[in-house]
Design a protein around this motif. Structure first.
Motif, PDB file in Angstrom:
ATOM      1  N   LEU A 252       0.837  -1.193   0.000  1.00 47.90           N
ATOM      2  CA  LEU A 252       0.000   0.000   0.000  1.00 47.90           C
ATOM      3  C   LEU A 252       0.874   1.245   0.000  1.00 47.90           C
ATOM      4  O   LEU A 252       2.067   1.198   0.307  1.00 47.90           O
ATOM      5  N   GLU A 253       0.261   2.373  -0.329  1.00 47.40           N
ATOM      6  CA  GLU A 253       1.020   3.620  -0.427  1.00 47.40           C
ATOM      7  C   GLU A 253       1.569   4.044   0.932  1.00 47.40           C
ATOM      8  O   GLU A 253       2.658   4.619   1.018  1.00 47.40           O
ATOM      9  N   LYS A 254       0.834   3.738   2.007  1.00 44.40           N
ATOM     10  CA  LYS A 254       1.298   4.122   3.342  1.00 44.40           C
ATOM     11  C   LYS A 254       2.501   3.296   3.792  1.00 44.40           C
ATOM     12  O   LYS A 254       3.206   3.683   4.729  1.00 44.40           O
ATOM     13  N   GLU A 255       2.736   2.165   3.150  1.00 41.25           N
ATOM     14  CA  GLU A 255       3.878   1.320   3.503  1.00 41.25           C
ATOM     15  C   GLU A 255       5.149   1.727   2.774  1.00 41.25           C
ATOM     16  O   GLU A 255       6.175   1.066   2.926  1.00 41.25           O
ATOM     17  N   GLU A 256       5.077   2.776   1.970  1.00 40.93           N
ATOM     18  CA  GLU A 256       6.233   3.349   1.281  1.00 40.93           C
ATOM     19  C   GLU A 256       6.987   2.288   0.475  1.00 40.93           C
ATOM     20  O   GLU A 256       8.050   1.820   0.886  1.00 40.93           O
ATOM     21  N   PRO A 257       6.449   1.893  -0.664  1.00 39.99           N
ATOM     22  CA  PRO A 257       7.133   0.876  -1.482  1.00 39.99           C
ATOM     23  C   PRO A 257       8.478   1.371  -2.000  1.00 39.99           C
ATOM     24  O   PRO A 257       8.633   2.539  -2.369  1.00 39.99           O
ATOM     25  N   LEU A 258       9.445   0.473  -2.017  1.00 41.16           N
ATOM     26  CA  LEU A 258      10.791   0.774  -2.503  1.00 41.16           C
ATOM     27  C   LEU A 258      11.174  -0.262  -3.552  1.00 41.16           C
ATOM     28  O   LEU A 258      10.724  -1.405  -3.509  1.00 41.16           O
ATOM     29  N   ALA A 259      12.012   0.157  -4.484  1.00 35.87           N
ATOM     30  CA  ALA A 259      12.481  -0.725  -5.553  1.00 35.87           C
ATOM     31  C   ALA A 259      13.997  -0.799  -5.516  1.00 35.87           C
ATOM     32  O   ALA A 259      14.681   0.194  -5.269  1.00 35.87           O
ATOM     33  N   SER A 260      14.517  -1.984  -5.769  1.00 34.02           N
ATOM     34  CA  SER A 260      15.963  -2.174  -5.841  1.00 34.02           C
ATOM     35  C   SER A 260      16.436  -1.929  -7.274  1.00 34.02           C
ATOM     36  O   SER A 260      15.628  -1.924  -8.205  1.00 34.02           O
ATOM     37  N   PRO A 261      17.723  -1.718  -7.490  1.00 26.75           N
ATOM     38  CA  PRO A 261      18.209  -1.518  -8.867  1.00 26.75           C
ATOM     39  C   PRO A 261      17.918  -2.687  -9.797  1.00 26.75           C
ATOM     40  O   PRO A 261      17.891  -2.507 -11.015  1.00 26.75           O
ATOM     41  N   CYS A 262      17.688  -3.884  -9.248  1.00 24.10           N
ATOM     42  CA  CYS A 262      17.364  -5.047 -10.079  1.00 24.10           C
ATOM     43  C   CYS A 262      15.882  -5.134 -10.411  1.00 24.10           C
ATOM     44  O   CYS A 262      15.475  -6.042 -11.146  1.00 24.10           O
ATOM     45  N   GLY A 263      15.065  -4.222  -9.869  1.00 20.96           N
ATOM     46  CA  GLY A 263      13.659  -4.170 -10.236  1.00 20.96           C
ATOM     47  C   GLY A 263      12.714  -4.894  -9.306  1.00 20.96           C
ATOM     48  O   GLY A 263      11.541  -5.066  -9.650  1.00 20.96           O
ATOM     49  N   PHE A 264      13.149  -5.294  -8.128  1.00 20.77           N
ATOM     50  CA  PHE A 264      12.270  -5.978  -7.180  1.00 20.77           C
ATOM     51  C   PHE A 264      11.645  -4.959  -6.233  1.00 20.77           C
ATOM     52  O   PHE A 264      12.315  -4.023  -5.778  1.00 20.77           O
ATOM     53  N   LEU A 265      10.370  -5.150  -5.928  1.00 15.09           N
ATOM     54  CA  LEU A 265       9.631  -4.254  -5.049  1.00 15.09           C
ATOM     55  C   LEU A 265       9.619  -4.807  -3.625  1.00 15.09           C
ATOM     56  O   LEU A 265       9.473  -6.014  -3.420  1.00 15.09           O
ATOM     57  N   TYR A 266       9.751  -3.899  -2.654  1.00 21.14           N
ATOM     58  CA  TYR A 266       9.745  -4.283  -1.244  1.00 21.14           C
ATOM     59  C   TYR A 266       8.962  -3.254  -0.441  1.00 21.14           C
ATOM     60  O   TYR A 266       8.885  -2.076  -0.815  1.00 21.14           O
ATOM     61  N   CYS A 267       8.404  -3.723   0.674  1.00 20.26           N
ATOM     62  CA  CYS A 267       7.908  -2.792   1.683  1.00 20.26           C
ATOM     63  C   CYS A 267       9.111  -2.159   2.377  1.00 20.26           C
ATOM     64  O   CYS A 267      10.158  -2.788   2.522  1.00 20.26           O
ATOM     65  N   LYS A 268       8.941  -0.941   2.823  1.00 20.30           N
ATOM     66  CA  LYS A 268      10.045  -0.263   3.490  1.00 20.30           C
ATOM     67  C   LYS A 268      10.452  -1.000   4.763  1.00 20.30           C
ATOM     68  O   LYS A 268      11.643  -1.193   5.035  1.00 20.30           O
ATOM     69  N   GLY A 269       9.473  -1.427   5.534  1.00 18.73           N
ATOM     70  CA  GLY A 269       9.790  -2.136   6.770  1.00 18.73           C
ATOM     71  C   GLY A 269      10.462  -3.472   6.519  1.00 18.73           C
ATOM     72  O   GLY A 269      11.392  -3.857   7.243  1.00 18.73           O
ATOM     73  N   CYS A 270      10.028  -4.194   5.485  1.00 21.43           N
ATOM     74  CA  CYS A 270      10.593  -5.521   5.203  1.00 21.43           C
ATOM     75  C   CYS A 270      12.046  -5.425   4.758  1.00 21.43           C
ATOM     76  O   CYS A 270      12.909  -6.152   5.257  1.00 21.43           O
ATOM     77  N   ILE A 271      12.339  -4.533   3.821  1.00 14.97           N
ATOM     78  CA  ILE A 271      13.702  -4.456   3.293  1.00 14.97           C
ATOM     79  C   ILE A 271      14.649  -3.852   4.317  1.00 14.97           C
ATOM     80  O   ILE A 271      15.820  -4.256   4.410  1.00 14.97           O
ATOM     81  N   TYR A 272      14.166  -2.919   5.144  1.00 21.76           N
ATOM     82  CA  TYR A 272      15.017  -2.363   6.196  1.00 21.76           C
ATOM     83  C   TYR A 272      15.369  -3.445   7.222  1.00 21.76           C
ATOM     84  O   TYR A 272      16.523  -3.546   7.664  1.00 21.76           O
ATOM     85  N   ALA A 273      14.380  -4.239   7.611  1.00 22.30           N
ATOM     86  CA  ALA A 273      14.639  -5.316   8.571  1.00 22.30           C
ATOM     87  C   ALA A 273      15.585  -6.360   7.986  1.00 22.30           C
ATOM     88  O   ALA A 273      16.456  -6.893   8.689  1.00 22.30           O
ATOM     89  N   ASN A 274      15.441  -6.645   6.698  1.00 19.03           N
ATOM     90  CA  ASN A 274      16.305  -7.637   6.060  1.00 19.03           C
ATOM     91  C   ASN A 274      17.751  -7.151   5.988  1.00 19.03           C
ATOM     92  O   ASN A 274      18.687  -7.907   6.289  1.00 19.03           O
ATOM     93  N   LEU A 275      17.956  -5.902   5.602  1.00 21.31           N
ATOM     94  CA  LEU A 275      19.318  -5.369   5.520  1.00 21.31           C
ATOM     95  C   LEU A 275      19.958  -5.269   6.905  1.00 21.31           C
ATOM     96  O   LEU A 275      21.162  -5.510   7.062  1.00 21.31           O
ATOM     97  N   LEU A 276      19.162  -4.927   7.915  1.00 24.90           N
ATOM     98  CA  LEU A 276      19.693  -4.864   9.280  1.00 24.90           C
ATOM     99  C   LEU A 276      20.114  -6.249   9.764  1.00 24.90           C
ATOM    100  O   LEU A 276      21.174  -6.408  10.388  1.00 24.90           O
ATOM    101  N   ALA A 277      19.301  -7.257   9.462  1.00 25.82           N
ATOM    102  CA  ALA A 277      19.660  -8.628   9.845  1.00 25.82           C
ATOM    103  C   ALA A 277      20.927  -9.083   9.121  1.00 25.82           C
ATOM    104  O   ALA A 277      21.768  -9.787   9.701  1.00 25.82           O
TER     105      ALA A 277
END
Length: 284
Positions: free
Chosen positions: A50-75
């Motif tokens: 959803l728009e409130k979840e602030e979607p982000l895209a990686s340079p390879c073209g994959f879409l992520y939720c902001k919370g999901c990708i931030y948690a993954n990179l932190l881990a």
């Protein structure tokens, strides 16, 4: 009465169906659109972004939720720290072992050079000479040395069973895209504006092209990085490339600002991989 091919068990060989029922041969299954990831869904949590979840895209073209990708990179960063600490401890232990072996070899060389026989010649007293010769015949092996020799000769004893030494490879010091496996930094993530339809289809809204207002299902989507808008690739040649400007916001674009996103899956084999295979041992 005709022969029942599926229930034929009187032959001297296995039929194809009997081999398959026994668990031999490659297992194939075809899955439909329900098993495919739709466009506009997070590649980690698999939920529509959803728009409130602030979607982000990686340079390879994959879409992520902001919370999901931030948690993954932190881990990933935390795991990299642990792996580096384990690798450094292994290297320190390896260096200490090499130093100890070099010191032992140097000591053995020194003892062989200055042996007992040469020391006896310099001793004038007969009692001292006899005492030194007697001490050289005493078994000076320690308990650890005896256990080491026993481990070499009696390897079948459970306590002396050899085990492979675990060698850790040097870990990568950078985070990776969880889908593509390529290097990914936090600053490389690009915000995406996903325009969704107002009416729901099967309880979910679909992502629409920002220019044509058509639903993007399995079509190739393109992200215009400065504005964050998503359009269809079919409109790129006529509406973006001639002027190199965003058709919605009017911002200037460069070639690297045009990012091709990963398309949604479909049930057509010409577009997506719709068959899964599991290799099992075959019966000859």
């Amino acid at each position: 009465m005709s022969r029942h091919s599926k229930n034929n068990t009187a032959t001297h060989h296995f039929t194809y169906r009997e081999k398959e029922a026994a668990g031999h041969g490659t297992l194939k299954r075809r899955y439909g659109k329900d098993s495919q990831l739709a466009f506009g869904c997070c590649s980690l949590c698999l939920k529509p972004i959803l728009e409130k979840e602030e979607p982000l895209a990686s340079p390879c073209g994959f879409l992520y939720c902001k919370g999901c990708i931030y948690a993954n990179l932190l881990a990933q960063k935390q795991q990299i720290k642990l792996d580096l600490a384990a690798y450094e401890a292994q290297e320190e232990a390896k260096q200490a072992k090499e130093d100890a072996e070099a010191l032992a070899a140097e000591r053995q060389l020194l003892e062989s050079t200055l042996g007992v026989n040469r020391q006896v010649d310099f001793i004038k007293s007969a009692d001292d000479r006899a005492r030194l010769q007697l001490s050289s015949k005493i078994d000076l092996e320690t308990t650890a040395e005896k256990a080491k020799e026993l481990r070499r000769t009696s390897f079948w004893v459970p306590g002396f069973t050899p085990s492979a030494e675990v060698v850790l490879a040097k870990p990568d010091e950078f985070t990776k895209d969880p889908m593509s496996g390529k290097a990914l930094k936090l600053k490389q993530l690009m915000p995406v504006h996903l325009k969704r339809s107002e009416d729901e289809t099967k309880g979910e809204t679909v992502v629409m092209c920002s220019v044509s207002n058509k639903a993007i299902t399995h079509q190739m989507p393109v992200l215009l990085r400065p504005s964050g808008h998503v359009i269809m690739e079919s409109l790129l040649k006529d509406m973006v490339l001639p002027t190199m400007t965003c058709p919605i916001s009017g911002l200037k674009l460069r070639q690297k600002d045009i990012v091709h996103l990963q398309a949604g899956g479909s049930s057509f084999s010409a577009h997506s991989t719709v068959e899964a295979k599991k290799y099992r041992p075959s019966m000859t």
